[in-house]
Design an enzyme around this catalytic site. Sequence first.
Site, PDB file in Angstrom:
ATOM      1  CG  ASN A  11      11.893  -2.153 -27.916  1.00 10.11           C
ATOM      2  OD1 ASN A  11      12.010  -1.037 -28.425  1.00 10.11           O
ATOM      3  ND2 ASN A  11      12.136  -2.387 -26.636  1.00 10.11           N
ATOM      4  CE  LYS A  13      15.692  -3.070 -26.180  1.00 10.04           C
ATOM      5  NZ  LYS A  13      16.380  -3.790 -25.128  1.00 10.04           N
ATOM      6  CG  HIS A  98      11.495  -1.721 -22.224  1.00  8.58           C
ATOM      7  ND1 HIS A  98      12.775  -1.718 -21.728  1.00  8.58           N
ATOM      8  CD2 HIS A  98      11.435  -2.727 -23.127  1.00  8.58           C
ATOM      9  CE1 HIS A  98      13.479  -2.679 -22.334  1.00  8.58           C
ATOM     10  NE2 HIS A  98      12.682  -3.305 -23.190  1.00  8.58           N
ATOM     11  CD  GLU A 100      16.375  -1.252 -22.553  1.00  6.16           C
ATOM     12  OE1 GLU A 100      15.907  -0.557 -23.474  1.00  6.16           O
ATOM     13  OE2 GLU A 100      16.845  -2.392 -22.754  1.00  6.16           O
ATOM     14  CD  GLU A 170      10.587  -7.106 -22.786  1.00  4.79           C
ATOM     15  OE1 GLU A 170      11.004  -7.526 -23.858  1.00  4.79           O
ATOM     16  OE2 GLU A 170      10.744  -5.942 -22.422  1.00  4.79           O
ATOM     17  N   GLY A 176      18.794  -8.290 -23.417  1.00  2.77           N
ATOM     18  CA  GLY A 176      20.082  -7.889 -23.988  1.00  2.77           C
ATOM     19  C   GLY A 176      21.277  -8.646 -23.435  1.00  2.77           C
ATOM     20  CB  SER A 216      18.095 -13.118 -24.783  1.00  2.00           C
ATOM     21  OG  SER A 216      18.903 -12.147 -24.143  1.00  2.00           O
TER      22      SER A 216
END
Length: 255
Positions: A11, A13, A98, A100, A170, A176, A216
């Site tokens: 991914n 991003k 996701h 985010e 996730e 991250g 991660s």
Amino acid sequence: MSRTSTVIAGNWKMYKTTCEAKTFVESLAPLIKKSQATVYLAVPFTAIDQTVQVVKELGAPITIGAQNMNDAAEGAFTGEIAARMLKDVGAGFVILGHSERRQIFNETSAFINKKVKRALKDSLQPILCIGETLAQHESGETESVLKGQLQGSLEGVTSEELSKMIIAYEPVWAIGTGKVAHPDDAEKAHAFVRSVLAEAWGKEVADHIVIQYGGSVKPENAVDLIRQPNIDGLLVGGASLSADTFSKIINGLLA
Ligand code: PGA
């Protein structure tokens, strides 16, 4: 459980121009020639077309996809993108829900549900992301959060439709941050997700669906995660930006 295939998805991003994307695929393709994993790459909208062309030219076993889409077929939605448009440039899948998107853009499970249904209707494979925040993790709410997100995002989806999807667990606190979930804890969450799917959509589909872990993932921790019986793939953010590192994750699984 019979695992269909190990699906490793990158991914990107909001990283990489078309030129950078092309260079990446040209570097990655020879490095993963012997891989038995199924490799997906979710690139920015602007890079889909060209990346698909490069993959075709090289005959590389990589499926290109998107990271988001709108739930409408088409319409007056300035700045949005439709599943049909993504398919048109060769996207094979789309990441939906996701964290985010959920956190920064306030997407709810009800909204994500509409996108999941649209993607299925327009023949784009959804990778549905779910995961708990640090506060929810620390207060022991992980399972109820995962169950709620699954029920909300998959409402009205049939077993047959679910069988075409991928689920990505996730934990938000692992994305991250460099703090990967312990393989035992990730396995526990994956087994729980599978049990929720089995209960609502049947054992057959739950046994075969790919459930990825994300957060991660690095070459150093990928093997221990994928060894877990209920972890069928990985969703890789930061470590998918370098062809060398991403290939190490993909090839490490062979060992
Ligand atoms: P990360 O991101 O690997 O950089 O933690 C994972 C993701 O957001 O899918």
